[in-house]
Design a protein around this motif. Structure first.
Motif, mmCIF file in Angstrom:
data_model
loop_
_atom_site.group_PDB
_atom_site.id
_atom_site.type_symbol
_atom_site.label_atom_id
_atom_site.label_comp_id
_atom_site.label_asym_id
_atom_site.label_seq_id
_atom_site.Cartn_x
_atom_site.Cartn_y
_atom_site.Cartn_z
ATOM 1 N N VAL A 1 0.848 -1.205 0.000
ATOM 2 C CA VAL A 1 0.000 0.000 0.000
ATOM 3 C C VAL A 1 0.881 1.252 0.000
ATOM 4 O O VAL A 1 0.624 2.205 -0.756
ATOM 5 C CB VAL A 1 -0.956 -0.017 1.213
ATOM 6 C CG1 VAL A 1 -1.616 1.351 1.421
ATOM 7 C CG2 VAL A 1 -2.023 -1.092 1.041
ATOM 8 N N ALA A 2 1.918 1.237 0.823
ATOM 9 C CA ALA A 2 2.811 2.401 0.880
ATOM 10 C C ALA A 2 3.504 2.612 -0.466
ATOM 11 O O ALA A 2 3.685 3.755 -0.912
ATOM 12 C CB ALA A 2 3.840 2.211 1.993
ATOM 13 N N LEU B 1 2.279 1.693 -3.441
ATOM 14 C CA LEU B 1 1.252 2.209 -4.363
ATOM 15 C C LEU B 1 1.043 3.705 -4.119
ATOM 16 O O LEU B 1 0.780 4.474 -5.049
ATOM 17 C CB LEU B 1 -0.068 1.459 -4.164
ATOM 18 C CG LEU B 1 -0.099 0.010 -4.655
ATOM 19 C CD1 LEU B 1 -1.310 -0.735 -4.084
ATOM 20 C CD2 LEU B 1 -0.123 -0.049 -6.178
ATOM 21 N N ASP B 2 1.176 4.091 -2.864
ATOM 22 C CA ASP B 2 0.988 5.499 -2.494
ATOM 23 C C ASP B 2 2.064 6.385 -3.122
ATOM 24 O O ASP B 2 1.872 7.586 -3.274
ATOM 25 C CB ASP B 2 1.027 5.601 -0.966
ATOM 26 C CG ASP B 2 0.171 6.747 -0.447
ATOM 27 O OD1 ASP B 2 -0.716 7.212 -1.188
ATOM 28 O OD2 ASP B 2 0.397 7.166 0.700
ATOM 29 N N GLN C 1 3.052 5.971 -6.153
ATOM 30 C CA GLN C 1 2.887 5.850 -7.605
ATOM 31 C C GLN C 1 1.603 6.538 -8.047
ATOM 32 O O GLN C 1 0.543 5.887 -8.165
ATOM 33 C CB GLN C 1 2.815 4.358 -8.002
ATOM 34 C CG GLN C 1 4.068 3.567 -7.735
ATOM 35 C CD GLN C 1 5.197 3.866 -8.718
ATOM 36 O OE1 GLN C 1 5.027 4.706 -9.610
ATOM 37 N NE2 GLN C 1 6.326 3.222 -8.541
ATOM 38 N N PRO C 2 1.642 7.810 -8.328
ATOM 39 C CA PRO C 2 0.411 8.490 -8.763
ATOM 40 C C PRO C 2 -0.129 7.942 -10.080
ATOM 41 O O PRO C 2 -1.303 8.143 -10.391
ATOM 42 C CB PRO C 2 0.836 9.959 -8.895
ATOM 43 C CG PRO C 2 2.316 9.951 -8.920
ATOM 44 C CD PRO C 2 2.787 8.714 -8.225
ATOM 45 N N MET D 1 -0.720 4.920 -10.698
ATOM 46 C CA MET D 1 -1.560 3.748 -10.440
ATOM 47 C C MET D 1 -2.879 4.228 -9.846
ATOM 48 O O MET D 1 -2.901 4.966 -8.879
ATOM 49 C CB MET D 1 -0.849 2.808 -9.455
ATOM 50 C CG MET D 1 -1.552 1.493 -9.214
ATOM 51 S SD MET D 1 -1.523 0.336 -10.617
ATOM 52 C CE MET D 1 0.073 -0.471 -10.368
#
Lengths: 516, 516
Positions: A31-32, A34-35, A37-38, A40
């Motif tokens: 999750v961190a 993905l956070d 990676q704007p 995514m």
């Protein structure tokens, strides 16, 4: 940079930029990442049936996989039913399932389970990351598996310590591409010869051969040779409506299905399987084909179906045939009075906007939808492919994310809709342009029919308690509003027509409880 | 008489008279057979998570298994997460999963899947009926597996043709009984010797040792020997409240859990496992026990725990100790102002009726529930045992069916509640006496904490989109009413108190959305 970052970058480098998710503690490093990676887009589903069903709907319309984020064995388990449907639709999907840190598994902590074992029955490919060192390679293998043939379900198990371990980056890999099997000329020639022998023939079709272009070519073959073209009973995606070939599907009801093939002496399969009954019934055959019917498969489910159809058309000289017979833009008259499934289909035929995406889980109530909508505005038609109910609302959700400029219309049986009603919240959260039509017959109507088939007579108290959705009836207007989706109820054909018209003019999620 | 009749009669002859169900076509002959058995209570769940979760709650309170009726692989899959919880609670359960007729499997019809493979990870026993001839024997084997030791998950796969084939009846078999492992005197003696060596000792307890009687005996042992008694972190059922032993559980949060065992030099296990972290965290140990801590198991999870506790008390002479220290009936003062989890716990301590059954899936919001409720009216406390969220509403449903004369109180986190909210409809259908308290913090609060632990800093857009349940907020009052359950919202401690009091005076399902 850690393992989770590598995972995200490998996905993005391969064009996988949509993540349907319901995370847990073991996925926090993912999750961190993905956070960070704007690029995514992360879409939360409030149960995993929503997550995997949305990934299926997305893949059918986007033509590429989404990634799902699932929390350990139970999170995966909740998503398996819609993975089963996706598997039958041959939708590509990359599931990332978090697991405990590898060294923690020995302790059999409460959430520990056999994730690999759970994943296998519904996946084409299962892999477990052994450490941060093989993270990129395993992720690429998962993507490759998802893109093999028509599309596969790839399930990648990500132990928490592989996600959180430091990693060194590298250039993103070259983009992987889907690779359907090439056309087999010998099979095409065999089919062409069969089409010339004068015997009654059905060409049974599914997959990418159900797009507008290949269907026109198939229609030319039909005109040239006299063979009948049919779609298999359930298909991931089919293009239909005015200006397109008007095609029938194999019926669901066993006696109708047997009757549909009664005169057929040979079947040519284009991506489809030899037709069988959806269920077995005492004293009735499992195969729908008459004794002695021959079967020629010109391309399997993983084949390049449009190319196979083109090759067959060439081989039989179908391109000399006149242009295909296409459905006209017809506007059946709207009946008045009480609301019926037929009135709903007619209202849809009149109102549905151009390029709508129809997601069908209407079960018994939608069986006559085709009859009234051959001449509706051109649309894509997505079905429940694996018989696992609860795909409708999630599939519509995913399709709307894949195609933000198209109207999505969900044809939703009430019993099936209750399985994954949580998807309505995601529609509200993402402001998706979805109209959900609940066919509220307040029972598992299909099972009433099947109970009768079984010869059990009229249902008694115990059977009624398992087959009826009354006492109390569900109030779908309240349910939808509880999740932030505007809704209204229709009990007459006229009210339904007006509500549908308003919903199709309005952008954003709306639900109509159609009491039939 | 057919195979399905044999199945029903074998279940009933063994006292299994409650069936939680969501059937499909392949189970129609089983449904018809159940319809011929007025002694079987059939309870419909609108998704299989409700079905298996209710069977778990039922078993925990009834002390015997229910049967579940699940439709092929996907129906089973939907029920697996709550089977996982039941497996961790050691609840007995007999799952009957319908499959295609055996001769139909070769066709790989759309609903076909590897049911055996799906069942194995979450079952103690899996069996497939090969034909009507072995139906009774396999059913008995399933029941025996469910009743072995503390309780097991038995999954019996029923092909449609075995159900519909004609069968000859016979006298119902003798009733099978649970058989816990006998007490091992050598282990008890070893524990008694350890208790005499003066080293700091924790007796870690779960299962049937958490009933009022064995807990009093354990408290005597504690007084006699100075050992500390604790319950493991999550337990299927625990008896507590005024007049009963006030017992702590092992904390969930890793640092608190490690601190709880910091001074312990030896641990005696009564049905419990050596304590481990719920998850692994970078740089923190998996085992909660200090280096060199010795472990003695006097009885494993399948043991006769009350008998083992009695034997240990005898061996250390604990029955000479004064009567156990029991909690007094305390009434903490209700705070005013905004609603907090603590205010909810205090209101419960004051209002909860005698012999309430508290089903706890409050996750972070309920962590302080114990502190305020040691002196509440005597009650049973049922927990989420396997970490698979979505057990709360179904568990309350099943407990209420097992104990129609007792008030059931569900402590329900909003995120977890959304997984299986469909269970509210079953509560309305069956008019069950359940008060559901939704802790509406509108986020996966536990994951916000875990994200912080990971060192990811403040959540950005993608993380917030996966961890928050806002935009839009859920309206639980509408959701409950949509399923026929009356509901109201509380935002202050006073309103909550009054609503809870009214709900506890009223019989039947009620939901309070507690906005905290």
């Amino acid at each position: 940079m850690n393992g989770a970052d590598i995972l995200c970058e490998t996905l993005l480098a391969n064009g996988i930029d949509t993540c349907f998710a319901n995370p847990g503690t073991s996925e926090m490093h993912f999750v961190a990442a993905l956070d960070r990676q704007p690029g995514m887009r992360c879409v939360l589903g409030l149960s995993e049936g929503v997550v995997t069903g949305a990934a299926d709907g997305y893949a059918r319309m986007a033509g590429k996989p989404a990634v799902t984020l699932l929390h350990t064995g139970p999170g995966l388990a909740n998503g398996l039913a819609n993975m089963h449907n996706a598997r039958r639709a041959r939708s590509p999907m990359v599931n990332v399932v978090g697991d405990h840190a590898s060294y923690h598994l020995q302790h059999d902590a409460p959430l520990t389970s056999d994730i690999d074992g759970l994943a296998r029955p519904m996946s084409h490919w299962v892999g477990r990351i052994e450490g941060v060192g093989d993270l990129r390679v395993r992720t690429e293998a998962a993507i490759r598996a998802a893109l093999t043939g028509a599309g596969g379900i790839a399930t990648l198990i990500l132990p928490a310590d592989a996600a959180w371990s430091a990693a060194s980056g590298g250039a993103p890999e070259a983009i992987l591409r889907p690779r359907p099997d090439p056309v087999d000329g010998q099979r095409v020639d065999a089919a062409a010869r069969a089409l010339g022998n004068g015997r009654p023939t059905t060409i049974l079709v599914t997959g990418t051969a159900l797009r507008a272009g290949p269907l026109e070519v198939l229609d030319r073959i039909s005109q040239k040779t006299g063979a009948r073209v049919m779609a298999q009973q359930a298909n991931g995606r089919m293009q239909r409506g005015a200006g397109r070939v008007a095609l029938d599907r194999v019926p669901y009801v066993i006696d109708q299905a047997l009757a549909a093939f009664a005169g057929t002496e040979q079947v040519i399969l284009v991506g489809a399987k030899a037709p069988v009954g959806f269920f077995a019934y005492p004293g009735k055959p499992g195969s729908l084909l008459p004794e002695g019917c021959s079967v020629i498969e010109i391309a399997g489910p993983d084949g390049d179906l449009p190319a196979a159809v083109e090759a067959l058309a060439e081989a039989v000289g179908a391109f000399e045939a006149p242009p295909a017979r296409l459905a006209g833009r017809e506007m059946p008259d709207l009946p008045g009075g009480a609301l019926t499934p037929d009135a709903i289909a007619i209202a849809l035929a009149r109102i549905m906007p151009d390029q709508a995406i129809v997601c069908d889980e209407s079960v018994t109530s939608g069986r006559d939808f085709f009859r009234s909508t051959y001449g509706a505005a051109p649309h894509d038609f997505l079905q429940l492919t694996g018989g696992a109910i609860g795909i409708g609302i999630p599939m519509a959700t995913g399709a709307a994310i894949a195609c933000p400029d198209r109207k999505v219309i969900g044809l939703q049986a009430d019993g099936s809709g209750m399985y994954t009603l949580q998807g309505l919240w995601t529609q509200a959260r993402e402001n998706l342009d979805v109209v959900t039509i609940i066919f509220a017959n307040r029972r598992y109507q299909i099972l009433h029919g099947e109970l009768k088939n079984v010869g059990a007579g009229n249902p008694g108290e115990n059977a009624r308690r398992m087959l009826d959705l009354d006492r109390p009836t569900l109030d779908w207007v309240n349910l939808a509003r509880g999740m932030g989706v505007e809704a209204a109820r229709a009990t007459t054909a006229g009210t339904f027509h007006d509500l549908l018209q308003a919903a199709c003019r309005h952008r954003g999620p709306f639900l109509i409880e159609a009491v039939i």
